[in-house]
Design a protein around this motif. Structure first.
Motif, mmCIF file in Angstrom:
data_model
loop_
_atom_site.group_PDB
_atom_site.id
_atom_site.type_symbol
_atom_site.label_atom_id
_atom_site.label_comp_id
_atom_site.label_asym_id
_atom_site.label_seq_id
_atom_site.Cartn_x
_atom_site.Cartn_y
_atom_site.Cartn_z
ATOM 1 N N MET A 1 13.232 40.292 18.953
ATOM 2 C CA MET A 1 13.063 38.851 19.028
ATOM 3 C C MET A 1 13.093 38.341 20.471
ATOM 4 S SD MET A 1 15.371 35.789 17.378
ATOM 5 C CE MET A 1 15.827 36.799 15.978
ATOM 6 N N THR B 1 16.416 43.071 14.051
ATOM 7 C CA THR B 1 15.808 41.872 13.466
ATOM 8 C C THR B 1 14.827 42.229 12.370
ATOM 9 O OG1 THR B 1 16.042 40.620 15.529
ATOM 10 C CG2 THR B 1 14.452 39.797 13.946
ATOM 11 N N HIS C 1 18.843 30.619 12.406
ATOM 12 C CA HIS C 1 18.951 30.148 13.783
ATOM 13 C C HIS C 1 19.913 28.959 13.842
ATOM 14 C CE1 HIS C 1 15.273 32.492 14.270
ATOM 15 N NE2 HIS C 1 15.414 32.386 15.571
ATOM 16 N N ILE D 1 10.696 27.179 17.714
ATOM 17 C CA ILE D 1 10.376 27.711 16.386
ATOM 18 C C ILE D 1 9.053 27.175 15.823
ATOM 19 C CG2 ILE D 1 11.087 27.566 13.959
ATOM 20 C CD1 ILE D 1 12.425 29.816 15.218
ATOM 21 N N LEU E 1 5.507 28.898 16.146
ATOM 22 C CA LEU E 1 5.081 30.045 15.349
ATOM 23 C C LEU E 1 4.278 29.655 14.115
ATOM 24 C CD1 LEU E 1 8.217 32.390 15.305
ATOM 25 C CD2 LEU E 1 6.096 32.685 16.578
ATOM 26 N N TYR F 1 3.247 32.075 11.230
ATOM 27 C CA TYR F 1 4.284 32.147 10.196
ATOM 28 C C TYR F 1 4.446 30.733 9.640
ATOM 29 C CZ TYR F 1 8.596 33.724 7.876
ATOM 30 O OH TYR F 1 9.555 34.070 6.955
ATOM 31 N N LEU G 1 14.429 33.437 7.891
ATOM 32 C CA LEU G 1 13.078 33.974 7.999
ATOM 33 C C LEU G 1 13.101 35.452 7.640
ATOM 34 C CD1 LEU G 1 12.068 32.468 11.463
ATOM 35 C CD2 LEU G 1 11.574 31.528 9.213
ATOM 36 N N ARG G 2 12.029 35.954 7.110
ATOM 37 C CA ARG G 2 11.916 37.394 6.876
ATOM 38 C C ARG G 2 11.717 38.076 8.223
ATOM 39 N NH1 ARG G 2 10.031 39.620 1.760
ATOM 40 N NH2 ARG G 2 10.031 38.047 0.122
ATOM 41 N N GLU H 1 8.150 39.615 9.052
ATOM 42 C CA GLU H 1 7.110 38.615 9.232
ATOM 43 C C GLU H 1 7.348 37.793 10.495
ATOM 44 O OE1 GLU H 1 6.941 36.483 5.555
ATOM 45 O OE2 GLU H 1 6.733 38.342 4.404
ATOM 46 N N TYR H 2 8.603 37.552 10.806
ATOM 47 C CA TYR H 2 8.952 36.830 12.023
ATOM 48 C C TYR H 2 8.486 37.620 13.253
ATOM 49 C CZ TYR H 2 12.144 34.279 15.217
ATOM 50 O OH TYR H 2 12.691 33.529 16.225
#
Length: 527
Positions: free
Chosen positions: A15, A45, A52, A93, A96, A100, A115-116, A119-120
């Motif tokens: 991340m 992650t 978050h 955020i 994205l 996403y 969040l997954r 996928e993140y």
């Protein structure tokens, strides 16, 4: 030898690395990411459902969020840093959304609580590539490269797939290689071996907060998963007697009570009283957790099951490379740090920030480090540097001090684990225990320092072993120096919090480790 030239080199693929790459590219720099694995799947992650620190821009709500966090920081955090991290997270955020999509108004107003992870990270990868970032997967870094004046100007590593070395010339390097869990089996942490700490120290950087590494996650005994299901757990011993375990809001008491219970025998979790709706949330944002139970035929919310504590080290702990200013630069010119590779004391103080604060730190420190590194690098574009003028800084595992000989790396790693993951040694520290551990770890260090050398792909494993031993020595030395109990750090011989230790501890050195107080030598420069 593959040679790479770029403004900013990002080391890591999680991340923090993703956000650093995005931030540097947005600032106008050319950016290359080098990851030990595949950016988007490696690190802690990827199998997580990261939350978050998500606080709307309402002054009262943000002040309250900072106030609550300061209560658990034990005097070592900075409210101005907290406010900055909250604000950067809120602004970043929603960027994205094209990669996403969030349920909500498209501006982050209804950002989901979790969040997954896969996928993140995939979204971060695609966002970075859309900005022109070059991503080199399976390119582990072995060492940093510096100019004669000590400034970091690149790195060298090994291409795992093409099986040849590479070197990168860069105006700035962002170290976002993650923390160290000492190969505890923690989900997603196998590649997080403290490499960034070792490379940073070799280049002349400093560490801070390393004593706050006593973090464990509870999971089913057969496999590490995520910890969200246990927010409403009750615990039982082998006889079926319920154990008196405090809630998660009392982090130190919770961990100590669980560790006490494990001393007596197996511990079992019961999630019958878990909050309503938790099962659906876990299945949506932490599918890896669900899969671990499904494969065993265990219903986690109906069946009682045995649990185990998995060490998290500095991944959910606090320590890392010391941050010198608000751009997340280290004390070495040209080297920046982000995420678990950097100290989190600015927002977490002496106790883990948990998922929300830690994720916000990874995001925001990545943004700050990427921007700072880009500005610094672009200022130096006319400062001509050639590869021949750069000095490689790697030592242990690459350039032994004595004759090269066979070293049992599995045995060395086991030694590190015995000293760093054992509950009795890590949770209830004392001068006697820490001194004994330091002697054992020093002996392991001298063994690999004198004779360990890896060539080709074996060099990656050798450096991982060296990094784990080095990280253990720094954590242990800092714990020995902090003669009090504060936050995650508990000393049985100094059970009280002492005012004279209300300062961060700075750790440096390879052969000889030096720990000193930060308060008399540094003033934070906040933008």
């Amino acid at each position: 030898m593959k040679e790479i030239i770029t403004d900013v080199l990002i080391v890591g693929g999680g991340m923090a690395a993703g956000w650093a790459a995005i931030s540097a590219a947005k600032t106008g720099a050319s950016v290359v990411v080098v990851d030990k694995g595949f950016m988007g799947t490696s690190g802690v992650t990827a199998p997580a459902g990261p939350n978050h620190w998500w606080v709307p821009p309402d002054p009262e709500r943000r002040e309250e969020a900072v106030r609550r966090r300061l209560e658990t920081a034990f005097g070592l955090a900075d409210p101005e840093w907290m406010k900055r991290i909250i604000d950067i997270t809120w602004q970043s955020i929603p960027e994205l959304d094209p990669w996403y999509p969030f349920s909500g108004d498209g501006k982050g107003g209804l950002f989901r609580s979790g969040l997954r992870g896969p996928e993140y990270l995939r979204a971060l990868r695609h966002y970075a590539q859309s900005l022109g970032v070059t991503i080199l997967d399976h390119h582990p870094v072995l060492e940093l490269l510096t100019r004669t004046d000590g400034a970091v100007r690149g790195a060298a590593g090994y291409d795992r797939l093409a099986r040849h070395p590479w070197r990168a010339l860069a105006g700035s390097v962002v170290m976002a290689a993650g923390g160290c869990a000492f190969r505890s089996g923690l989900l997603g942490s196998h590649s997080n071996t403290g490499d960034g700490y070792l490379m940073g120290i070799e280049a002349g950087a400093e560490l801070s907060g390393m004593e706050f590494c006593v973090s464990y996650s509870i999971s089913p005994a057969w496999l590490s998963t995520r910890t969200l299901p246990y927010t409403g757990a009750r615990y039982f011993n082998a006889s079926g007697q319920q154990l008196d375990i405090p809630g998660w809001n009392k982090a130190r008491e919770y961990l100590c009570s669980l560790a006490d219970a494990f001393r007596e025998g197996p511990v079992y979790a019961d999630l019958h009283e878990a909050p309503a709706g938790l099962a659906a949330i876990i299945r949506e944002i932490q599918p890896a957790t669900v899969a671990a139970f499904d494969r065993r035929g265990v219903d986690m919310f109906r069946d009682r099951f045995e649990v185990k504590l998995f060490g998290e080290g500095t991944i959910r702990g606090i320590g890392g490379l010391r941050i010198a200013d608000a751009t997340c630069t280290t004390t070495v010119p040209g080297l920046f740090a982000a995420g678990d590779a950097a100290t989190r004391e600015h927002i977490a103080g002496a106790s883990s920030g948990g998922g929300a604060q830690n994720a916000a730190w990874a995001l925001s420190s990545g943004v700050l480090a990427g921007q700072g590194a880009a500005i610094s690098a672009m200022r130096q574009r006319d400062d001509k540097v050639v590869f021949a003028a750069l000095r490689p800084k790697g030592r242990v595992g690459l350039r032994p001090t004595g004759p090269v000989r066979a070293v049992n790396q599995k045995s060395i790693i086991k030694t590190v684990q015995n000293e760093m993951l054992d509950l009795d040694k890590s949770i209830w520290r004392s001068e006697k225990k820490l001194t004994t551990s330091q002697e054992i770890l020093d002996a392991a260090w001298h063994e690999i320092e004198n004779g360990l050398q890896g060539k080709g792909l074996d060099a990656v494993a050798a450096r991982e072993t060296a990094a784990m031993v080095a990280t253990a020595r720094w954590c242990n030395a800092a714990a020995l120096a902090r003669q009090e109990s504060r936050g995650m750090h508990v000393r049985t011989d100094y059970p009280a919090q002492r005012q004279e230790f209300e300062s961060r501890l700075v750790t440096t050195g390879l052969e000889k480790i030096i720990v000193r107080s930060e308060s008399s030598v540094m003033t934070e420069v906040l933008a």
